[in-house]
Design a protein around this motif. Structure first.
Motif, PDB file in Angstrom:
ATOM      1  N   THR A  43       0.849  -1.198   0.000  1.00  0.00           N
ATOM      2  CA  THR A  43       0.000   0.000   0.000  1.00  0.00           C
ATOM      3  C   THR A  43       0.879   1.240   0.000  1.00  0.00           C
ATOM      4  O   THR A  43       1.844   1.321   0.757  1.00  0.00           O
ATOM      5  N   ALA A  54      -0.269  -4.977   1.848  1.00  0.00           N
ATOM      6  CA  ALA A  54      -1.675  -4.994   1.448  1.00  0.00           C
ATOM      7  C   ALA A  54      -2.033  -6.404   1.006  1.00  0.00           C
ATOM      8  O   ALA A  54      -1.164  -7.161   0.547  1.00  0.00           O
ATOM      9  N   GLN A  56      -5.705  -8.752  -0.630  1.00  0.00           N
ATOM     10  CA  GLN A  56      -7.074  -8.666  -1.130  1.00  0.00           C
ATOM     11  C   GLN A  56      -7.585 -10.060  -1.445  1.00  0.00           C
ATOM     12  O   GLN A  56      -6.869 -10.880  -2.030  1.00  0.00           O
ATOM     13  N   GLU A  76      -5.534  -2.645   3.695  1.00  0.00           N
ATOM     14  CA  GLU A  76      -4.483  -1.705   3.306  1.00  0.00           C
ATOM     15  C   GLU A  76      -3.316  -1.662   4.288  1.00  0.00           C
ATOM     16  O   GLU A  76      -2.460  -0.780   4.207  1.00  0.00           O
ATOM     17  N   ASP A  85      -9.254  -1.066   6.228  1.00  0.00           N
ATOM     18  CA  ASP A  85      -9.667  -2.162   5.357  1.00  0.00           C
ATOM     19  C   ASP A  85     -11.157  -2.033   5.101  1.00  0.00           C
ATOM     20  O   ASP A  85     -11.817  -1.156   5.660  1.00  0.00           O
ATOM     21  N   SER A 163      -5.011   6.393  -1.247  1.00  0.00           N
ATOM     22  CA  SER A 163      -4.011   5.328  -1.300  1.00  0.00           C
ATOM     23  C   SER A 163      -4.041   4.615  -2.644  1.00  0.00           C
ATOM     24  O   SER A 163      -5.038   4.650  -3.362  1.00  0.00           O
ATOM     25  N   THR A 165      -2.953   0.597  -3.945  1.00  0.00           N
ATOM     26  CA  THR A 165      -2.449  -0.731  -3.582  1.00  0.00           C
ATOM     27  C   THR A 165      -1.954  -1.421  -4.848  1.00  0.00           C
ATOM     28  O   THR A 165      -2.593  -1.346  -5.902  1.00  0.00           O
ATOM     29  N   LEU A 167      -0.785  -5.138  -6.209  1.00  0.00           N
ATOM     30  CA  LEU A 167      -1.011  -6.511  -5.773  1.00  0.00           C
ATOM     31  C   LEU A 167      -0.681  -7.514  -6.860  1.00  0.00           C
ATOM     32  O   LEU A 167      -0.837  -7.238  -8.055  1.00  0.00           O
TER      33      LEU A 167
END
Length: 200
Positions: A43, A54, A56, A76, A85, A163, A165, A167
């Motif tokens: 993040t 981070a 997900q 996050e 989150d 922010s 993220t 991933l």
């Protein structure tokens, strides 16, 4: 509790409706399977200072090959004085490349976040609200039900920090894709590999 400004929802609907409209202009094609995925990364707290981990977890329902909807849990990490989150609901427009092996998707939706703000004295306050979330994802499908995915999320609340993220992770298709079109010009019906699943 932090108030939700009334102007935020109309601004979020514009990009989402544009994605929905453009994907319905594309003729419906048989979709990839419904998918579950788990991603991890970093993040970037744009105005919260520093960065953190981070992750997900997501379930995506594919209406057509070019349109999908997803439900995600985004964590996050622990930024400086923030632990945030929450759930994200998004609509997706997608384009398939490389003989349907690669899919590039653009998503937009709503993020219901929960933020624990820490003070230097050690106390904390809990805040929650709604924020727009925009995403870009690239998914590579293998011949097996597994796939690899890279994703970027942009979260932009009015009353909390912004922010990004970044991933990367893997996912699993809950239904098989047909191996090839049938001799009569129709795509064979996908075969079921598993039912819908719920994981803790």
């Amino acid at each position: 509790m932090m108030p939700i400004r009334p102007g935020i929802l109309p601004r979020m609907l514009g990009p989402l409706l544009a994605i929905l409209f453009s994907t319905f202009l594309i003729p419906p094609i048989s979709s990839h399977a419904n998918e579950i995925s788990v991603l991890a990364g970093a993040t970037e707290g744009i105005d919260a200072g520093g960065g953190s981990y981070a992750w997900q977890a997501a379930f995506r329902y594919n209406f057509f090959r070019n349109f999908a909807a997803s439900l995600s849990w985004i964590n996050e990490g622990h930024l400086q004085e923030h632990k945030r989150d929450g759930f994200a609901v998004q609509g997706w427009g997608r384009v398939s490349l490389l003989d349907n092996r690669l899919s590039i998707g653009i998503g937009a939706g709503i993020y219901q976040y929960f933020d624990t703000k820490l003070s230097p004295a050690g106390s904390h306050e809990n805040f929650h609200g709604l924020a727009p979330v925009y995403s870009l994802a690239a998914t590579y499908y293998t011949e097996r039900p597994w796939f690899a995915q890279v994703a970027v999320n942009r979260i932009h609340p009015e009353s909390d920090f912004n922010s990004n993220t970044y991933l990367v992770g893997v996912g699993y298709r809950l239904w098989k894709e047909p191996a090839s079109p049938s001799g009569h010009g129709e795509v064979d019906r996908p075969a079921k590999t598993t039912g819908y699943e719920v994981m803790p």
